[in-house]
Scaffold this motif. Structure first.
Motif, PDB file in Angstrom:
ATOM      1  N   ALA A   4      10.861  -1.831  -8.433  1.00 30.36           N
ATOM      2  CA  ALA A   4       9.507  -1.279  -8.467  1.00 30.36           C
ATOM      3  C   ALA A   4       8.765  -1.750  -7.234  1.00 30.36           C
ATOM      4  O   ALA A   4       8.809  -2.930  -6.879  1.00 30.36           O
ATOM      5  CB  ALA A   4       8.768  -1.743  -9.711  1.00 30.36           C
ATOM      6  N   VAL A   5       8.095  -0.833  -6.573  1.00 26.13           N
ATOM      7  CA  VAL A   5       7.220  -1.160  -5.450  1.00 26.13           C
ATOM      8  C   VAL A   5       5.807  -0.878  -5.930  1.00 26.13           C
ATOM      9  O   VAL A   5       5.506   0.241  -6.352  1.00 26.13           O
ATOM     10  CB  VAL A   5       7.559  -0.334  -4.195  1.00 26.13           C
ATOM     11  N   VAL A   6       4.946  -1.895  -5.888  1.00 27.31           N
ATOM     12  CA  VAL A   6       3.568  -1.760  -6.355  1.00 27.31           C
ATOM     13  C   VAL A   6       2.646  -1.760  -5.147  1.00 27.31           C
ATOM     14  O   VAL A   6       2.720  -2.645  -4.295  1.00 27.31           O
ATOM     15  CB  VAL A   6       3.188  -2.915  -7.309  1.00 27.31           C
ATOM     16  N   ASP A   7       1.778  -0.744  -5.081  1.00 24.14           N
ATOM     17  CA  ASP A   7       0.812  -0.677  -3.991  1.00 24.14           C
ATOM     18  C   ASP A   7      -0.425   0.059  -4.457  1.00 24.14           C
ATOM     19  O   ASP A   7      -0.420   0.723  -5.498  1.00 24.14           O
ATOM     20  CB  ASP A   7       1.423   0.016  -2.769  1.00 24.14           C
ATOM     21  N   GLY A   8      -1.467  -0.061  -3.674  1.00 22.66           N
ATOM     22  CA  GLY A   8      -2.726   0.600  -3.985  1.00 22.66           C
ATOM     23  C   GLY A   8      -3.383   1.103  -2.721  1.00 22.66           C
ATOM     24  O   GLY A   8      -2.731   1.273  -1.694  1.00 22.66           O
ATOM     25  N   GLN A   9      -4.670   1.328  -2.803  1.00 18.42           N
ATOM     26  CA  GLN A   9      -5.470   1.845  -1.710  1.00 18.42           C
ATOM     27  C   GLN A   9      -4.785   3.045  -1.058  1.00 18.42           C
ATOM     28  O   GLN A   9      -4.498   4.005  -1.745  1.00 18.42           O
ATOM     29  CB  GLN A   9      -5.820   0.733  -0.749  1.00 18.42           C
ATOM     30  N   GLY A  10      -4.440   3.015   0.217  1.00 19.12           N
ATOM     31  CA  GLY A  10      -3.846   4.175   0.888  1.00 19.12           C
ATOM     32  C   GLY A  10      -2.342   4.288   0.737  1.00 19.12           C
ATOM     33  O   GLY A  10      -1.757   5.291   1.120  1.00 19.12           O
ATOM     34  N   GLY A  11      -1.696   3.265   0.212  1.00 16.66           N
ATOM     35  CA  GLY A  11      -0.257   3.321  -0.035  1.00 16.66           C
ATOM     36  C   GLY A  11       0.628   3.120   1.178  1.00 16.66           C
ATOM     37  O   GLY A  11       1.845   3.291   1.097  1.00 16.66           O
ATOM     38  N   GLY A  12       0.061   2.727   2.304  1.00 18.11           N
ATOM     39  CA  GLY A  12       0.838   2.591   3.531  1.00 18.11           C
ATOM     40  C   GLY A  12       1.897   1.502   3.471  1.00 18.11           C
ATOM     41  O   GLY A  12       3.017   1.683   3.958  1.00 18.11           O
ATOM     42  N   HIS A  29      17.657   2.352  -7.296  1.00 16.41           N
ATOM     43  CA  HIS A  29      16.683   3.236  -7.945  1.00 16.41           C
ATOM     44  C   HIS A  29      15.305   2.623  -7.709  1.00 16.41           C
ATOM     45  O   HIS A  29      15.020   1.529  -8.189  1.00 16.41           O
ATOM     46  CB  HIS A  29      16.977   3.362  -9.439  1.00 16.41           C
ATOM     47  N   VAL A  30      14.460   3.318  -6.971  1.00 17.15           N
ATOM     48  CA  VAL A  30      13.146   2.800  -6.598  1.00 17.15           C
ATOM     49  C   VAL A  30      12.065   3.569  -7.336  1.00 17.15           C
ATOM     50  O   VAL A  30      12.042   4.806  -7.325  1.00 17.15           O
ATOM     51  CB  VAL A  30      12.918   2.903  -5.075  1.00 17.15           C
ATOM     52  N   ILE A  31      11.172   2.816  -7.967  1.00 21.23           N
ATOM     53  CA  ILE A  31      10.015   3.396  -8.650  1.00 21.23           C
ATOM     54  C   ILE A  31       8.766   2.987  -7.877  1.00 21.23           C
ATOM     55  O   ILE A  31       8.512   1.798  -7.690  1.00 21.23           O
ATOM     56  CB  ILE A  31       9.900   2.888 -10.102  1.00 21.23           C
ATOM     57  N   GLY A  32       7.996   3.958  -7.423  1.00 19.75           N
ATOM     58  CA  GLY A  32       6.727   3.693  -6.757  1.00 19.75           C
ATOM     59  C   GLY A  32       5.623   3.632  -7.796  1.00 19.75           C
ATOM     60  O   GLY A  32       5.346   4.633  -8.459  1.00 19.75           O
ATOM     61  N   LEU A  33       5.034   2.466  -7.954  1.00 17.38           N
ATOM     62  CA  LEU A  33       3.952   2.283  -8.928  1.00 17.38           C
ATOM     63  C   LEU A  33       2.652   2.079  -8.175  1.00 17.38           C
ATOM     64  O   LEU A  33       2.437   1.043  -7.545  1.00 17.38           O
ATOM     65  CB  LEU A  33       4.242   1.078  -9.831  1.00 17.38           C
ATOM     66  N   GLY A  34       1.789   3.074  -8.236  1.00 17.86           N
ATOM     67  CA  GLY A  34       0.530   3.013  -7.514  1.00 17.86           C
ATOM     68  C   GLY A  34      -0.633   2.685  -8.418  1.00 17.86           C
ATOM     69  O   GLY A  34      -0.672   3.115  -9.572  1.00 17.86           O
ATOM     70  N   THR A  35      -1.586   1.941  -7.873  1.00 17.86           N
ATOM     71  CA  THR A  35      -2.818   1.716  -8.621  1.00 17.86           C
ATOM     72  C   THR A  35      -3.673   2.983  -8.592  1.00 17.86           C
ATOM     73  O   THR A  35      -4.612   3.111  -9.363  1.00 17.86           O
ATOM     74  CB  THR A  35      -3.633   0.545  -8.035  1.00 17.86           C
ATOM     75  N   ASN A  36      -3.327   3.911  -7.689  1.00 15.91           N
ATOM     76  CA  ASN A  36      -4.017   5.200  -7.613  1.00 15.91           C
ATOM     77  C   ASN A  36      -3.000   6.262  -7.203  1.00 15.91           C
ATOM     78  O   ASN A  36      -1.893   5.947  -6.755  1.00 15.91           O
ATOM     79  CB  ASN A  36      -5.192   5.125  -6.624  1.00 15.91           C
ATOM     80  N   SER A  37      -3.373   7.515  -7.337  1.00 13.74           N
ATOM     81  CA  SER A  37      -2.426   8.608  -7.084  1.00 13.74           C
ATOM     82  C   SER A  37      -2.075   8.761  -5.605  1.00 13.74           C
ATOM     83  O   SER A  37      -0.976   9.213  -5.278  1.00 13.74           O
ATOM     84  CB  SER A  37      -2.969   9.927  -7.642  1.00 13.74           C
ATOM     85  N   VAL A  38      -2.968   8.374  -4.711  1.00 12.93           N
ATOM     86  CA  VAL A  38      -2.660   8.450  -3.278  1.00 12.93           C
ATOM     87  C   VAL A  38      -1.509   7.500  -2.953  1.00 12.93           C
ATOM     88  O   VAL A  38      -0.547   7.875  -2.276  1.00 12.93           O
ATOM     89  CB  VAL A  38      -3.908   8.126  -2.420  1.00 12.93           C
ATOM     90  N   GLY A  70       5.799  -6.189  -3.582  1.00 11.90           N
ATOM     91  CA  GLY A  70       4.432  -5.842  -3.203  1.00 11.90           C
ATOM     92  C   GLY A  70       3.794  -6.968  -2.421  1.00 11.90           C
ATOM     93  O   GLY A  70       4.409  -8.018  -2.193  1.00 11.90           O
ATOM     94  N   VAL A  71       2.561  -6.780  -2.019  1.00 15.88           N
ATOM     95  CA  VAL A  71       1.823  -7.849  -1.341  1.00 15.88           C
ATOM     96  C   VAL A  71       1.502  -8.925  -2.368  1.00 15.88           C
ATOM     97  O   VAL A  71       1.467  -8.671  -3.577  1.00 15.88           O
ATOM     98  CB  VAL A  71       0.535  -7.323  -0.667  1.00 15.88           C
ATOM     99  N   ILE A  72       1.268 -10.127  -1.895  1.00 16.75           N
ATOM    100  CA  ILE A  72       1.021 -11.252  -2.797  1.00 16.75           C
ATOM    101  C   ILE A  72      -0.183 -11.000  -3.710  1.00 16.75           C
ATOM    102  O   ILE A  72      -0.257 -11.513  -4.819  1.00 16.75           O
ATOM    103  CB  ILE A  72       0.878 -12.575  -2.012  1.00 16.75           C
TER     104      ILE A  72
END
Length: 138
Positions: A4-12, A29-38, A70-72
């Motif tokens: 799982a890759v967790v990111d937010g804001q712009g997703g960069g 198998h990679v799952i992108g988990l965003g705090t927002n849809s972007v 993800g970031v710390i």
């Protein structure tokens, strides 16, 4: 292995991590988990196999992944300018998954005694840590 890759804001950052994981380990198998849809969309465009958005998606998936990247700040409630909720931070921090954290000095966290290198180099180090962990599990 499910990563799982967790990111937010712009997703960069999540996009860059997904691209490098898929290039180094195409079978993962990679799952992108965003705090927002972007952020989720960015990770899907980068090659994530699945994507989901929001608090429930992150909380639920922490029980079903082998590695989270993800970031710390993903361990810190209200990081990413409030996008990462206390429930998300608790689920990530409390899960038994192997955590690979990028030492980004934002979100009121300053990590000391790490190399001061560009983000891309930190991502390369993360990919190597993931690769070593997978090899140890096989």
């Amino acid at each position: 292995m499910v990563i799982a890759v967790v990111d937010g804001q712009g997703g960069g950052i999540g996009r860059a991590v997904v691209e490098k994981i898929k290039a180094a380990m195409p079978a993962a198998h990679v799952i992108g988990l965003g705090t927002n849809s972007v952020a989720t969309g960015q990770m899907l465009r980068a090659g994530a196999d699945d994507g989901a958005t929001g608090e429930n998606a992150i909380v639920h998936n922490m029980q079903h992944v082998d590695i989270v990247v993800g970031v710390i700040g993903i361990l810190n409630a209200n990081s990413m300018m409030g996008e990462l909720t206390p429930a998300m931070a608790s689920a990530i921090g409390g899960s038994h998954t192997y955590k690979v954290l990028l030492p980004i000095n934002r979100c009121h966290i300053h990590v000391v005694s790490v190399e001061d290198v560009p983000l891309g180099k930190h991502i390369d180090h993360a990919i190597e840590a993931i690769r070593r962990y997978i090899e140890e599990q096989e």
